[in-house]
Enzyme design. Structure first.
Site, PDB file in Angstrom:
ATOM      1  N   ASP A   1       0.811  -1.215   0.000  1.00  0.00           N
ATOM      2  CA  ASP A   1       0.000   0.000   0.000  1.00  0.00           C
ATOM      3  C   ASP A   1       0.849   1.271   0.000  1.00  0.00           C
ATOM      4  O   ASP A   1       1.870   1.336   0.690  1.00  0.00           O
ATOM      5  CB  ASP A   1      -0.898  -0.038   1.255  1.00  0.00           C
ATOM      6  CG  ASP A   1      -2.008   0.989   1.200  1.00  0.00           C
ATOM      7  OD1 ASP A   1      -2.213   1.588   0.132  1.00  0.00           O
ATOM      8  OD2 ASP A   1      -2.673   1.186   2.238  1.00  0.00           O
TER       9      ASP A   1
ATOM     10  N   GLU B   1      -3.228  -0.236  -8.508  1.00  0.00           N
ATOM     11  CA  GLU B   1      -4.050   0.895  -8.066  1.00  0.00           C
ATOM     12  C   GLU B   1      -3.200   2.156  -8.099  1.00  0.00           C
ATOM     13  O   GLU B   1      -2.038   2.137  -7.693  1.00  0.00           O
ATOM     14  CB  GLU B   1      -4.563   0.665  -6.630  1.00  0.00           C
ATOM     15  CG  GLU B   1      -5.188   1.923  -6.020  1.00  0.00           C
ATOM     16  CD  GLU B   1      -6.148   1.644  -4.869  1.00  0.00           C
ATOM     17  OE1 GLU B   1      -6.948   0.689  -4.973  1.00  0.00           O
ATOM     18  OE2 GLU B   1      -6.090   2.378  -3.871  1.00  0.00           O
TER      19      GLU B   1
END
Ligand code: ZN
Length: 461
Positions: A139, A238
């Site tokens: 992330d 992402e």
């Protein structure tokens, strides 16, 4: 827990019987694996080697790509002990979790590694017998070397943080001249995103937008080429443009997405920064009507280009979850993270008030330091003096925004604090209490994250 094959405390859902029988059990010193083959029983500790063995033997303990599913939800597990509660919950809901999800900042603050985070998730999945697909997210990564690390360990999703390449200080007055190819491509044109949303740029807006996002777009395109093009790694991509000072307007979102896609980037999700405040650990702050109209536009743009909208800092945004569900037609990725830590501390406050009081005072003392990492509106003067609170009032601190944020942002300092007087650090003591109360912790998580899923309109299975 059941008694099984001579072990008094076995996690029932972990039992896999066969020529080789494998299950997880626990004793006073913690969890361990048991392998039984041809009458021979072996006790195996939980470490990287045994995690690799489990992933080889049991495919469900390996992460999968889940961003392509309609409803995906990043739970994260900073401490490495929240996933059993998350797994119990997601067994019951029609959504796909991302159990392993940490940023470099979180890894540094918790002194963990990507390998350790993934192993903890695999063990929890095995222990709970979680057979649905689940993801692992590197992330908010900013550097190619960190992306390579996470992908080579088997992470199934990378969230590229473009914030260092987004030029927030650009205004219409200081933006450089507009490159001719943008003039030709965008000016005087109408862009029909569908569903009644037609976008057009005036020259000043376009010049500003190109100057703010241009470098971030090239950066993302470069990372895509290096790691994802031609299926180099089997992982979702992402793009996050949310950690910036100003909200992403729908027009800026459209421009960024169009440029990325025209550059050949296949993105699975994009995280804009929404209007209003998405602060950690508390509900949405801002104009709900404006949020409703902007998220509609963002969702239309995402559908137009064929990816999902990703909502970051999604924990505890109860006021806007129904709007997110509606605008996205129930197709979203929502990320939470720190709220699991708050639920852990709520359990500590209930089960070991003396320890909680110590940690709370340390959090107050280190608040200023923690503010370097996070932006919050927390007002310490609104938190009641803990010495005036009775033990049974302590868990109630986690129903109030200011005390939630105090504990939320100081987690790294609390976990890394070495305590001079006690024999062990807060970290060891907190882990011990949470392990002793793992059922309570799992229940607290089920309830709290379950409320998120309910308001997001996720159906129970
Ligand atoms: Zn983010």
């Amino acid at each position: 827990m059941i008694e099984y094959r001579g072990f008094p405390e076995v996690y029932e859902d972990s039992i896999n019987e066969g020529d080789l029988t494998v299950f997880m059990a626990r004793d006073d010193s913690g969890d361990f694996l048991v392998f039984i083959e041809k009458g021979e029983t072996r006790k195996v500790p939980l470490n990287h080697e045994s995690a690799e063995i489990l992933r080889k033997l049991f495919p469900f303990t390996r992460p999968s790509r889940v961003l392509g599913k309609e409803r995906s939800f990043g739970t994260g597990d900073r401490l490495g002990i929240a996933t059993p509660g998350h797994a119990k919950l997601f067994k019951k809901y029609d959504a796909y979790p991302v159990f392993a999800q940490q940023s470099m900042r979180e890894l540094n603050l918790t002194n963990r590694s990507y390998s350790d985070v993934l192993d903890a998730a695999s063990f929890a999945v095995f222990r709970e017998g979680f057979k649905k697909e689940w993801g692992a997210d590197g992330d908010h990564l900013k550097k190619a070397e960190d992306i390579r690390d996470a992908l080579s360990l088997g992470y199934t999703m990378i969230t590229l943080d473009c914030s260092e390449h987004i030029k927030n200080d650009i205004t219409e007055s200081n933006a450089p001249p507009l490159p001719q190819h943008y003039v030709d491509k965008y000016l005087g044109k109408k862009f029909d995103a569908g569903e009644g949303l037609v976008l057009s740029f005036n020259e000043d807006e376009l010049r500003k937008t190109a100057a703010i996002y241009g470098e971030a777009i090239s950066f993302a395109a470069g990372i895509f080429k290096e790691f994802f093009d031609d299926g180099k790694y089997d992982a979702d991509f992402e793009i996050s443009i949310d950690e910036t000072l100003t909200p992403t307007t729908p027009l800026q979102h459209f421009f960024t997405a169009k440029e990325l896609i025209d550059a050949g980037v296949a993105l699975n999700t994009l995280a804009p920064r929404f209007c209003g405040d998405f602060q950690k650990g508390i509900d949405y702050i801002g104009d709900i009507k404006q949020f409703e109209s902007e998220i509609k536009a963002h969702a239309i743009i995402a559908r137009h280009f064929g990816y999902k909208l990703s909502i970051h800092s999604g924990s505890d945004k109860f006021a806007v979850f129904p709007l997110i569900a509606q605008a996205t037609g129930g197709s979203f990725h929502v990320k939470t993270a720190g709220t699991n830590w708050l639920e852990a501390m709520r359990v500590i406050a209930a089960k070991d008030p003396a320890l909680y009081r110590e940690v709370h005072k340390y959090a107050l003392a280190s608040f200023e330091e923690a503010c370097k990492y996070y932006t919050v509106s927390c007002d310490l003067s609104k938190i009641r003096d803990i010495d005036t609170l009775k033990d049974e009032e302590l868990p109630g601190l986690f129903d109030l925004d200011d005390s939630r944020q105090l504990t939320h942002i100081t987690y790294g300092l609390i976990l890394s604090k070495r305590n001079e007087t006690a024999s062990s650090s807060y970290r060891d003591r907190l882990y011990r209490v949470l392990r002793e109360n793992s059922e309570e912790y799992a229940l607290a998580l089920e309830k709290h994250i379950g409320r998120h899923l309910d308001l997001l309109g996720v159906k129970k299975l």
